[in-house]
Design a protein around this motif. Structure first.
Motif: not given
Length: 269
Positions: A67, A111, A115, A119, A137-138, A141-142
């Motif tokens: 990432l 994070a 990824a 889930r 911010r990081n 996505a999760a």
């Protein structure tokens, strides 16, 4: 858009970085050229790197476990060896796991684990406001939540007894040895992310002392330590009611301790 990497420009940047003592000058020059939108900004970025600012702070991100993790100035830069901790956690966790990332820094561990799994329910905390802003911010996505505060203090009470994976990237450098760290770390990363107290294990003791209250039965605490601290760290884990195990990776020079909250025994027939 980035500055075109002409041979002359590339050679100039490499030369400036080498003169400043950057061991991987060619690789760093490529990254700086790709990150700088204009020649003037490239010049500024090279100057800052040559002055000793960590490359990740200059370009604004670090590569970690596949990432691109945003890393603001002053925030602890995730180490490549810590990818081993994430890999071990991913191998032990099931999809849908409840994950807590303590001392989260940039949020890189949470994070990356988010990824790696299908889930997760991800929560993270750090005492440093700059780290919290970066982590938010990081872990977006999760779908993770990041809280500002000391270790478990800011976490929702509803997590007690539900955590499947407790990641704790605790600082473990003894106070007397912080001054011996490379300048990139000691001068540009928050001391709270480095200093582990007299023997380097003070923060770990505070984490393990409450871990059984937060872990689900069968849940695991994972943290990184040094090879010389591993035996004492495992004793601390065991004293606080977790079953310790040690795992290492020679390639990454990584030492990870895993503490498991055992399942309660079922009564016999």
């Amino acid at each position: 858009m980035s500055v075109p990497p002409t041979p002359v420009l590339l050679s100039s940047v490499v030369g400036r970085l080498r003169a400043a003592g950057c061991v991987f000058a060619e690789d760093e020059a490529d990254l700086l050229l790709s990150a700088a939108p204009t020649p003037d900004e490239l010049d500024t970025m090279v100057e800052r790197r040559a002055a000793g600012l960590p490359l990740e702070h200059v370009i604004g991100w670090a590569e970690f476990h596949g990432l691109r993790i945003a890393v603001d100035e002053g925030v602890f830069v995730p180490r490549r060896r810590t990818e081993f901790l994430v890999s071990r956690a991913a191998a032990l966790a099931a999809p849908g796991a409840v994950v807590v990332d303590l001392c989260c820094g940039s949020g890189a561990l949470g994070a990356a684990l988010g990824a790696a799994l299908e889930r997760v329910e991800l929560h993270a905390s750090d005492i440093d406001p700059a780290a919290v802003r970066c982590a938010r911010r990081n872990v977006a996505a999760a779908g993770g939540q990041v809280y500002e505060g000391d270790l478990y203090d800011p976490l929702p009470d509803a997590l007690r007894g539900r955590v499947d994976v407790l990641l704790a990237n605790v600082p473990y450098v003894p106070t007397a040895e912080v001054g011996l760290l490379p300048p990139e770390a000691r001068d540009h990363e928050a001391r709270v992310a480095l200093d582990g107290g007299a023997d380097g294990l003070d923060v770990l003791r505070r984490v393990t002392s409450e871990a059984t209250r937060w872990l689900a039965p069968g849940g695991r605490l994972l943290f990184e330590t040094s090879e010389r601290q591993a035996a004492r760290a495992m004793e601390i884990v065991a004293a606080d009611g977790l079953t310790p195990a040690l795992t290492t990776c020679e390639d990454l020079y990584a030492t990870v301790v895993i503490g498991t909250r055992e399942q309660p025994r079922r009564p016999g027939p």
